[in-house]
Every structure is written in structure tokens, then in C-alpha cells.
Design a protein around this motif. Structure first.
Motif, short mmCIF file in Angstrom:
data_model
loop_
_atom_site.label_atom_id
_atom_site.label_comp_id
_atom_site.label_asym_id
_atom_site.label_seq_id
_atom_site.Cartn_x
_atom_site.Cartn_y
_atom_site.Cartn_z
N THR A 246 0.75 -1.16 0.08
CA THR A 246 -0.05 0.05 0.04
C THR A 246 0.86 1.31 0.11
N ASN A 247 1.76 1.22 0.78
CA ASN A 247 2.84 2.17 0.86
C ASN A 247 3.69 2.46 -0.38
N ILE A 248 3.98 1.49 -1.33
CA ILE A 248 4.87 1.60 -2.28
C ILE A 248 4.11 2.38 -3.38
N ALA A 249 2.72 2.21 -3.49
CA ALA A 249 2.05 3.26 -4.44
C ALA A 249 2.41 4.55 -4.63
N THR A 324 3.42 2.24 -8.88
CA THR A 324 4.71 2.20 -9.51
C THR A 324 4.79 2.20 -10.82
N VAL A 325 3.90 1.94 -11.70
CA VAL A 325 3.85 2.24 -13.45
C VAL A 325 3.87 3.84 -13.56
N GLY A 378 8.87 -5.47 -2.89
CA GLY A 378 7.90 -5.60 -2.35
C GLY A 378 6.64 -6.47 -2.82
N GLY A 379 7.28 -7.52 -3.94
CA GLY A 379 6.60 -8.37 -4.60
C GLY A 379 6.38 -7.85 -6.04
N SER A 380 6.97 -8.39 -7.02
CA SER A 380 7.01 -7.68 -8.34
C SER A 380 5.58 -7.46 -8.77
N ASN A 381 5.55 -6.86 -9.74
CA ASN A 381 4.02 -6.33 -10.24
C ASN A 381 3.68 -7.71 -11.07
N GLU A 382 4.58 -8.53 -11.44
CA GLU A 382 3.92 -9.76 -12.10
C GLU A 382 3.53 -10.51 -11.10
#
Length: 395
Positions: A246-249, A324-325, A378-382
Motif C-alpha cells: 500500500t505504501n509503495i504506491a 509504481t507504473v 515488495g513483490g514484483s508487479n508480475e
């Protein structure tokens, strides 16, 4: 669902703005806005200022010493802090480990570690990823073998962010080898001054030292440093990563970056005309703006749900992907706008000794390269897409 802020929330926004105007050191804000590296003392100084106001532990409940903010107040604070150029509050101790201790830790662990996190006595780093076990944490091979009142830890962790400043690390370790890989993982707290630990720097593509690799050779860790039950680490890890994703957004950072890119497009000229008047560049900028507005609305929807349900759900994976994108797209637009002025320069140029480019421009390429990581950690987007397809779409 009401996505408008209440009068109390708008008043809180004004309170945050006044606080930032009065208390945020200008020299620290200048560094953040220009993309220059913050020192350990810079980060500790800002943490101390927030702690004196009672706002450092923004995600903590009142019972544990936090301000008792809800999701909306936290969102407002983050948005205003980003707008003002405040450093991001380091999440490892405050937002990750703290919540793990509150939910899974013993009373003794809570009483010992939580005050030390607030006071800055302990600087925590995260020991999750390993060579060959990044997004696939179930593949981790660092072992912890119980012997009497201690565990003996052997293995390697990598991509340890700001570990060079830390005195403690929380780790996922393998305590059982048979059965499903997820069932044999435990969560340990380790003192980095323990004999047998070596930390080596990893230089990033833009030349910075932000991450490290950590080696454990027969490191003795007291059994009382186990959080939760033995082999419960996978459950704890998933709980922690929900807060991290959530924080990475980083919506506040994207809003700030978008304003900077838009200002560049209005001033930078190519072929005698402003970039904002170039159809291709303007279309790219408009697309990112539309996606950012959609992300902000999605985030508000999630905040509204979190107000009722207490914790974010699968929406955290959605926010992580899109957030992130969008941040990477904005970094790319800034790099394209500046052209050669975005290039990496020697340290003396970035320190202002050479007039090559304005400070806010000189690290545009470095920021672009550095932020390639945010769609991976944080766990890749894939992996996040797999989570959503399985859990929401039942594919």
C-alpha cells in the motif's frame, strides 16, 4: 461511497500544512526536491521532529503511542508531506515491523522494541530477499537451527535497503525443510552487531549506495527473538507485505513528480516551441495525468473501505501495480524533457561546484534508473497480477 473530505479532514489538512511550513528544515526539503541523497542524520532529524509532534508513528493506534489517525488522515499527511518536500518516513521499523509486533509479538517484545523504534534507538532493515528468492520468498534458504535457548543462523540476504545505517534486521529464515516450503519459515529479530554477520555494499546503476547484501555465518540469535510461533513466518510475511505494498504506491510522490514534469513541459523548448505544445509529448503527459487521477480515486475508495474494515485487502496489490507504473512513467517524461541535462554527473557537479544543470534537473536520469526497482520490490508487479487473477478473478 462519499469520496469528499469532511470539514474535520480539511481542517486537519490545514494543520498539517502549517506544521510543515514551520518545522520542515529548508535544507532537507531542498535535498528531497532536487533528488539528492539524504544523510542518516537528515533522516534521523526529521524523524525526531515528527516524533516530538506525536506524528512519527502515523499508522500506530493510540494504545501503542501513535496519533490514532485513520486511513484518510494518513493519506492527507503523506500527500502534504510529499508536496512540501519532506523525506519519506522510513517504513521498516515504523510501518512494517511495528505492526508485526503489535499483532504477533509478545508483550515483552512490544514493550522493549516499540519505544526504541519511536525514539530512534533502533534502526531496522529488512532481511527478506535472497539470491534466487526475491519475489518467490518461499524459495529462501537462510537457515535457523534451534539449539537450546538460541537459533544458529546461516545464509545470505540481499537488496537490504539502508542496511549500512541499521543496527538491527528482521529476517525470514527456514526452520523446517520438509513439507511445503511456506510451512517451514520463521520470523527472527537479529542484532547486526552479532558475531558472524558481514554487510557488503551494492552499488546501484546510478552509482548510489542504497542497498546491501548481508552474510550470516553461525550467528547466534536468542530464541526469545522469534516473533510468533516457529514456522509461522509465512503468515507474518504476508501480513507485513500488505502494509508495504500500500505504501509503495506513493501517490503523493507521483503528484509532486507530475507537477514538476508539467512545469518542465511549459518551459523547455524543442525546435522553437514548448514541449507542452508538442502533440506527442502532450499526449503522453495527458495519459499519465488521467491514470494518476484514476489512481487517486481508487485510493480514496480503498481508504473509504479501510475506514470501515480496518485493513487494506487485495486493493493494495492494485495500488502497488498502478502506482509504481505511473511513477516510472513520470520519471521517463522528466528524462525525455531534459535530454542531455538529465544525464548523471560527477558528485562534485551535484554538490553545486559546477554549473552544468539546475539541481532539480541533475539527477533526473539517476532517479529514472533507481526507480526501475519499485515495480520489483515488495513483490514484483508480475506477482501482484498473479495474486489478483487468482484471488479476485479466480483464474
Amino acid at each position: 461511497m462519499d469520496l469528499n473530505f469532511t470539514e474535520q479532514e480539511l481542517a486537519f489538512r490545514e494543520e498539517v500544512r502549517r506544521f510543515l511550513d514551520e518545522k520542515l528544515p529548508a535544507e532537507i526539503a531542498d535535498k528531497v526536491i532536487a533528488g539528492r541523497e539524504l544523510t542518516k542524520s537528515d533522516m534521523e532529524r526529521w524523524h525526531a521532529i515528527l516524533n516530538a509532534r506525536g506524528w512519527l508513528a502515523s499508522t500506530w493506534p493510540v494504545d501503542f503511542g501513535g496519533p490514532g489517525w485513520g486511513p484518510v488522515e494518513r493519506h492527507i499527511f503523506e500527500e502534504e508531506a510529499c508536496r512540501a518536500g519532506a523525506p519519506r518516513v522510513l517504513p521498516f521499523g515504523l510501518h512494517m515491523l511495528a505492526h508485526v509486533l503489535m499483532k504477533f509479538g509478545t508483550k515483552e517484545q512490544q514493550d522493549h522494541y516499540l519505544p526504541r523504534i519511536l525514539e530512534g534507538t533502533d534502526w531496522w532493515c529488512q532481511g527478506y530477499s535472497e539470491p534466487g528468492a526475491g519475489s518467490d520468498l518461499a524459495s529462501l534458504r537462510t537457515t535457523a537451527v534451534r539449539g537450546g535457548d538460541a537459533y544458529l543462523v546461516n545464509g545470505q540476504k540481499t537488496w537490504t535497503t539502508l542496511g549500512q545505517h541499521a543496527n538491527r534486521i528482521f529476517c525470514l529464515v527456514r526452520t523446517k525443510k520438509d513439507g511445503k516450503p511456506q510451512e517451514g519459515i520463521s520470523f527472527l529479530l537479529v542484532d547486526l552487531d552479532s558475531p558472524g554477520i558481514e554487510m557488503r555494499p551494492i552499488r546501484l546503476i546510478e552509482g548510489g549506495h542504497e542497498v546491501n547484501e548481508v552474510f550470516f555465518t553461525d550467528v547466534r540469535v536468542p530464541a526469545e527473538n522469534l516473533v510468533g510461533d516457529e514456522n509461522q513466518g509465512w503468515t507474518i510475511a504476508k501480513y507485513l507485505l500488505t502494509h508495504e505494498r500500500t505504501n509503495i504506491a506513493g501517490i503523493g510522490f507521483s503528484v509532486q513528480a507530475f507537477e514538476q514534469v508539467k512545469a518542465l513541459a511549459r518551459t523547455v523548448k524543442r525546435g522553437g516551441k514548448r514541449l507542452i505544445d508538442d502533440p506527442l509529448y502532450a499526449a503522453r503527459l495527458a495519459r499519465v495525468e488521467a491514470e494518476l487521477e484514476a489512481l487517486k480515486i481508487t485510493n480514496l475508495r480503498m481508504l473509504s473501505n479501510a475506514q470501515k474494515n480496518g485493513q487494506p485487502g487485495l486493493e493494495s496489490s492494485m495500488l502497488k501495480i498502478k502506482g509504481t507504473v505511473i511513477r516510472q512513467a513520470l520519471n521517463d517524461l522528466a528524462r525525455r524533457a531534459l535530454g542531455p541535462a538529465a544525464g548523471p554527473f560527477p558528485a562534485e557537479a551535484l554538490a553545486g561546484n559546477l554549473e552544468i544543470a539546475p539541481p532539480e534537473h541533475a539527477r533526473a536520469a539517476a532517479r529514472y534508473f533507481n526507480n526501475r526497482k519499485i515495480s520489483i520490490f515488495g513483490g514484483s508487479n508480475e506477482i501482484q497480477r498473479n495474486i489478483l487473477s487468482k484471488s479476485m478473478l479466480e483464474l
